[in-house]
Scaffold this motif. Structure first.
Motif, PDB file in Angstrom:
ATOM      1  N   GLU A 179      38.195  53.749  -9.688  1.00 32.29           N
ATOM      2  CA  GLU A 179      37.431  52.766  -8.924  1.00 32.29           C
ATOM      3  C   GLU A 179      36.549  53.469  -7.911  1.00 32.29           C
ATOM      4  OE1 GLU A 179      39.957  49.879  -7.133  1.00 32.29           O
ATOM      5  OE2 GLU A 179      40.696  49.089  -9.047  1.00 32.29           O
ATOM      6  N   LEU A 180      35.289  53.072  -7.865  1.00 32.57           N
ATOM      7  CA  LEU A 180      34.359  53.664  -6.918  1.00 32.57           C
ATOM      8  C   LEU A 180      34.218  52.786  -5.676  1.00 32.57           C
ATOM      9  CD1 LEU A 180      32.448  56.132  -6.699  1.00 32.57           C
ATOM     10  CD2 LEU A 180      30.635  54.696  -7.657  1.00 32.57           C
ATOM     11  N   ASN A 181      33.962  51.505  -5.889  1.00 29.18           N
ATOM     12  CA  ASN A 181      33.898  50.525  -4.800  1.00 29.18           C
ATOM     13  C   ASN A 181      34.945  49.464  -5.095  1.00 29.18           C
ATOM     14  OD1 ASN A 181      33.359  48.530  -2.946  1.00 29.18           O
ATOM     15  ND2 ASN A 181      31.191  48.326  -3.433  1.00 29.18           N
ATOM     16  N   PRO A 182      36.018  49.389  -4.315  1.00 27.97           N
ATOM     17  CA  PRO A 182      37.146  48.527  -4.682  1.00 27.97           C
ATOM     18  C   PRO A 182      36.938  47.035  -4.459  1.00 27.97           C
ATOM     19  CG  PRO A 182      37.578  49.614  -2.595  1.00 27.97           C
ATOM     20  CD  PRO A 182      36.300  50.208  -3.120  1.00 27.97           C
ATOM     21  N   ILE A 183      35.889  46.616  -3.760  1.00 27.19           N
ATOM     22  CA  ILE A 183      35.705  45.198  -3.493  1.00 27.19           C
ATOM     23  C   ILE A 183      35.578  44.432  -4.806  1.00 27.19           C
ATOM     24  CG2 ILE A 183      33.178  45.229  -3.331  1.00 27.19           C
ATOM     25  CD1 ILE A 183      33.491  43.310  -0.917  1.00 27.19           C
ATOM     26  N   ALA A 184      36.138  43.229  -4.854  1.00 21.22           N
ATOM     27  CA  ALA A 184      36.140  42.425  -6.077  1.00 21.22           C
ATOM     28  C   ALA A 184      35.107  41.304  -5.954  1.00 21.22           C
ATOM     29  CB  ALA A 184      37.520  41.834  -6.316  1.00 21.22           C
ATOM     30  N   GLU A 185      34.070  41.356  -6.781  1.00 17.94           N
ATOM     31  CA  GLU A 185      33.009  40.356  -6.737  1.00 17.94           C
ATOM     32  C   GLU A 185      33.306  39.228  -7.723  1.00 17.94           C
ATOM     33  OE1 GLU A 185      28.990  41.765  -6.696  1.00 17.94           O
ATOM     34  OE2 GLU A 185      29.575  43.703  -5.839  1.00 17.94           O
ATOM     35  N   ALA A 186      33.084  37.999  -7.274  1.00 17.93           N
ATOM     36  CA  ALA A 186      33.438  36.829  -8.088  1.00 17.93           C
ATOM     37  C   ALA A 186      32.636  36.759  -9.375  1.00 17.93           C
ATOM     38  CB  ALA A 186      33.236  35.554  -7.262  1.00 17.93           C
ATOM     39  N   ASN A 187      31.330  36.993  -9.301  1.00 19.94           N
ATOM     40  CA  ASN A 187      30.531  36.862 -10.523  1.00 19.94           C
ATOM     41  C   ASN A 187      30.836  37.972 -11.514  1.00 19.94           C
ATOM     42  OD1 ASN A 187      29.041  38.680  -8.713  1.00 19.94           O
ATOM     43  ND2 ASN A 187      27.412  38.614 -10.246  1.00 19.94           N
ATOM     44  N   HIS A 188      31.273  39.135 -11.034  1.00 22.30           N
ATOM     45  CA  HIS A 188      31.701  40.204 -11.936  1.00 22.30           C
ATOM     46  C   HIS A 188      32.906  39.751 -12.750  1.00 22.30           C
ATOM     47  CE1 HIS A 188      29.864  43.882  -9.620  1.00 22.30           C
ATOM     48  NE2 HIS A 188      28.953  43.005 -10.023  1.00 22.30           N
ATOM     49  N   ALA A 189      33.877  39.150 -12.075  1.00 22.56           N
ATOM     50  CA  ALA A 189      35.081  38.703 -12.764  1.00 22.56           C
ATOM     51  C   ALA A 189      34.778  37.581 -13.743  1.00 22.56           C
ATOM     52  CB  ALA A 189      36.130  38.250 -11.750  1.00 22.56           C
ATOM     53  N   ALA A 190      33.911  36.670 -13.328  1.00 24.45           N
ATOM     54  CA  ALA A 190      33.649  35.484 -14.151  1.00 24.45           C
ATOM     55  C   ALA A 190      32.938  35.811 -15.453  1.00 24.45           C
ATOM     56  CB  ALA A 190      32.818  34.482 -13.344  1.00 24.45           C
ATOM     57  N   TYR A 191      32.101  36.836 -15.452  1.00 23.49           N
ATOM     58  CA  TYR A 191      31.174  37.029 -16.570  1.00 23.49           C
ATOM     59  C   TYR A 191      31.865  37.399 -17.872  1.00 23.49           C
ATOM     60  CZ  TYR A 191      26.412  37.503 -18.317  1.00 23.49           C
ATOM     61  OH  TYR A 191      25.226  37.320 -19.001  1.00 23.49           O
ATOM     62  N   ILE A 192      33.095  37.833 -17.814  1.00 21.91           N
ATOM     63  CA  ILE A 192      33.802  38.158 -19.060  1.00 21.91           C
ATOM     64  C   ILE A 192      33.907  36.932 -19.962  1.00 21.91           C
ATOM     65  CG2 ILE A 192      36.124  37.748 -18.141  1.00 21.91           C
ATOM     66  CD1 ILE A 192      37.004  40.174 -19.899  1.00 21.91           C
ATOM     67  N   ALA A 193      33.937  35.743 -19.387  1.00 27.04           N
ATOM     68  CA  ALA A 193      34.003  34.538 -20.218  1.00 27.04           C
ATOM     69  C   ALA A 193      32.742  34.400 -21.062  1.00 27.04           C
ATOM     70  CB  ALA A 193      34.202  33.298 -19.336  1.00 27.04           C
ATOM     71  N   VAL A 194      31.584  34.681 -20.475  1.00 27.60           N
ATOM     72  CA  VAL A 194      30.327  34.641 -21.233  1.00 27.60           C
ATOM     73  C   VAL A 194      30.349  35.706 -22.324  1.00 27.60           C
ATOM     74  CG1 VAL A 194      27.820  34.902 -21.110  1.00 27.60           C
ATOM     75  CG2 VAL A 194      29.037  33.711 -19.287  1.00 27.60           C
ATOM     76  N   GLY A 195      30.817  36.903 -21.969  1.00 25.45           N
ATOM     77  CA  GLY A 195      30.837  37.979 -22.934  1.00 25.45           C
ATOM     78  C   GLY A 195      31.723  37.685 -24.125  1.00 25.45           C
ATOM     79  N   VAL A 196      32.927  37.195 -23.882  1.00 26.25           N
ATOM     80  CA  VAL A 196      33.854  36.914 -24.982  1.00 26.25           C
ATOM     81  C   VAL A 196      33.351  35.745 -25.825  1.00 26.25           C
ATOM     82  CG1 VAL A 196      36.212  36.203 -25.565  1.00 26.25           C
ATOM     83  CG2 VAL A 196      35.816  37.927 -23.791  1.00 26.25           C
ATOM     84  N   TRP A 197      32.796  34.729 -25.173  1.00 20.81           N
ATOM     85  CA  TRP A 197      32.211  33.619 -25.941  1.00 20.81           C
ATOM     86  C   TRP A 197      31.050  34.125 -26.795  1.00 20.81           C
ATOM     87  CZ3 TRP A 197      33.220  29.125 -27.876  1.00 20.81           C
ATOM     88  CH2 TRP A 197      32.184  28.292 -28.310  1.00 20.81           C
ATOM     89  N   HIS A 198      30.227  34.997 -26.263  1.00 17.31           N
ATOM     90  CA  HIS A 198      29.107  35.562 -27.006  1.00 17.31           C
ATOM     91  C   HIS A 198      29.619  36.382 -28.192  1.00 17.31           C
ATOM     92  CE1 HIS A 198      25.854  38.571 -27.717  1.00 17.31           C
ATOM     93  NE2 HIS A 198      25.058  37.561 -27.428  1.00 17.31           N
ATOM     94  N   HIS A 199      30.661  37.195 -27.953  1.00 15.23           N
ATOM     95  CA  HIS A 199      31.222  38.010 -29.039  1.00 15.23           C
ATOM     96  C   HIS A 199      31.744  37.115 -30.163  1.00 15.23           C
ATOM     97  CE1 HIS A 199      33.025  41.691 -30.714  1.00 15.23           C
ATOM     98  NE2 HIS A 199      34.072  40.944 -31.018  1.00 15.23           N
ATOM     99  N   TRP A 200      32.416  36.030 -29.791  1.00 17.59           N
ATOM    100  CA  TRP A 200      32.885  35.103 -30.819  1.00 17.59           C
ATOM    101  C   TRP A 200      31.714  34.437 -31.538  1.00 17.59           C
ATOM    102  CZ3 TRP A 200      32.371  29.883 -31.794  1.00 17.59           C
ATOM    103  CH2 TRP A 200      33.150  29.404 -32.849  1.00 17.59           C
ATOM    104  N   SER A 201      30.658  34.103 -30.802  1.00 13.50           N
ATOM    105  CA  SER A 201      29.491  33.476 -31.418  1.00 13.50           C
ATOM    106  C   SER A 201      28.864  34.378 -32.477  1.00 13.50           C
ATOM    107  CB  SER A 201      28.442  33.137 -30.341  1.00 13.50           C
ATOM    108  OG  SER A 201      28.951  32.211 -29.415  1.00 13.50           O
TER     109      SER A 201
END
Length: 359
Positions: free
Chosen positions: A90-112
């Motif tokens: 880890e370089l910058n440990p802060i957890a950003e909300a949109n970073h965490a959320a975007y995996i849903a778009v990615g996995v849905w896209h992969h399934w598509s």
């Protein structure tokens, strides 16, 4: 790397050029699956996912799957990821909300793209924990605070990040529906968030100098139709530099390739295909001979800046071309095709009622 599918944008990019751009991303991917900004550079979860999506569009499904599995392995117990990584830490440990959320778009896209339900099943616990983390940062008004640090939530909401989270929550609902795992809390959360995006601009930090705050409510699916076109036209001359692309910041002589391509996707989602194509064409001055793309260009000094060819800029090009000219179901992901809307929150009274009932 597998053989990329044929994708082209007539008069702008040929199929072999798109394939070269995909290869420029794949070359940077590390053995762990992580995709940094450039060789030896750092990576962040959001841009890492964008690169995985571009690889899928180009037919590089194994490489994309390994990128998502990197996220599975590096997810924290609370569902988040660090803001950046480099050299296996880890370089910058802060957890950003949109970073965490975007995996849903990615996995849905992969399934598509792949229709691989077994992969969705494999990734579902990761997606679930990520979106549950995001909801811990949702304020009573519906907006989502931008990050969680060592001292707790940083209670500032960013419009661009929230527009992206809006898309992510809808993608999460689509995945939940696909697996038969209903998530009523997410349905309400996305409705409250959309209400904040549409009705309460004061809830978000003033960042309107940045072009992303201009077009991202459209890109994230909260604003569409005539309202979207009016929003684009209102500030077009502030941000768009003819034949060069889109300014990252309204008051700076600096155009950036990723923002230009994201605007292209937003335009396509509004049905404005002509200007969408024009945007992809305008930023081709950033293309390098190997198919990679420079991040930006300072036009009053005639220099490329920063001096880097970023994987996520290349990814944005591929995703824009796919949104305009792609034939598969993944081409409609940014048009929000088949994404549930969640609860329709009509007014502030409903927001107050949901909060009073503990949501």
């Amino acid at each position: 790397m597998s053989e990329p599918d044929l994708l082209e944008l007539d008069g702008v990019l040929a199929a072999d050029e798109i394939a070269a751009t995909a290869r420029s991303i794949a070359r940077v991917q590390e053995k762990s699956g992580l995709i940094p900004w450039f060789p030896g550079g750092h990576a962040d979860p959001w841009d890492h996912i964008e690169c995985a999506m571009a690889l899928d569009v180009a037919g590089c499904h194994d490489e994309a799957a390994e990128a998502y599995r990197w996220l599975l392995r590096w997810q924290r117990h609370d569902g988040s990821w660090a803001a950046s990584y480099q050299f296996g830490r880890e370089l910058n440990p802060i957890a950003e909300a949109n970073h965490a959320a975007y995996i849903a778009v990615g996995v849905w896209h992969h399934w598509s793209v792949t229709r691989d339900t077994s992969f969705v099943v494999e990734m579902w616990p990761t997606v679930f924990r990520a979106l549950e983390f995001v909801l811990t940062l949702q304020a009573p008004g519906g907006e989502v605070w931008w990050a969680h640090g060592k001292d707790g939530p940083d209670e500032m909401a960013l419009l661009t990040a929230n527009a992206s989270i809006h898309q992510s929550l809808r993608a999460g609902l689509a995945l939940a529906d696909h697996l038969g795992e209903p998530q009523p809390d997410w349905e309400l959360a996305v409705g409250l968030l959309r209400h904040a995006l549409l009705r309460h601009p004061e809830a978000f930090a003033d960042k309107d100098r940045f072009s992303m705050d201009w077009y991202y409510p459209i890109l994230g699916g909260a604003v569409r139709g005539g309202a979207g076109l009016a929003r684009i036209d209102e500030r077009w001359s502030e941000f768009v530099v003819p034949n060069l692309g889109v300014r990252c910041v309204a008051d700076r002589p600096w155009v950036t390739g990723a923002e230009t391509c994201e605007l292209s996707i937003a335009l396509e989602s509004l049905g404005d295909k002509t200007r969408a194509i024009d945007m992809v064409a305008a930023m081709q001055h950033l293309r390098d001979d190997d198919g990679s793309y420079w991040t930006g260009y300072v036009f009053d000094e005639d220099v490329r800046w920063p001096v880097e060819r970023s994987t996520w800029t290349a990814a944005a090009v591929i995703l824009a071309v796919d949104a305009i000219a792609g034939q598969g179901p993944q081409a409609g992901v940014f048009r929000a095709e088949d994404l549930p809307l969640g609860v329709d929150v009509a007014d502030d009274c409903e927001v107050d009622a949901f909060c009073a009932r503990g949501r």
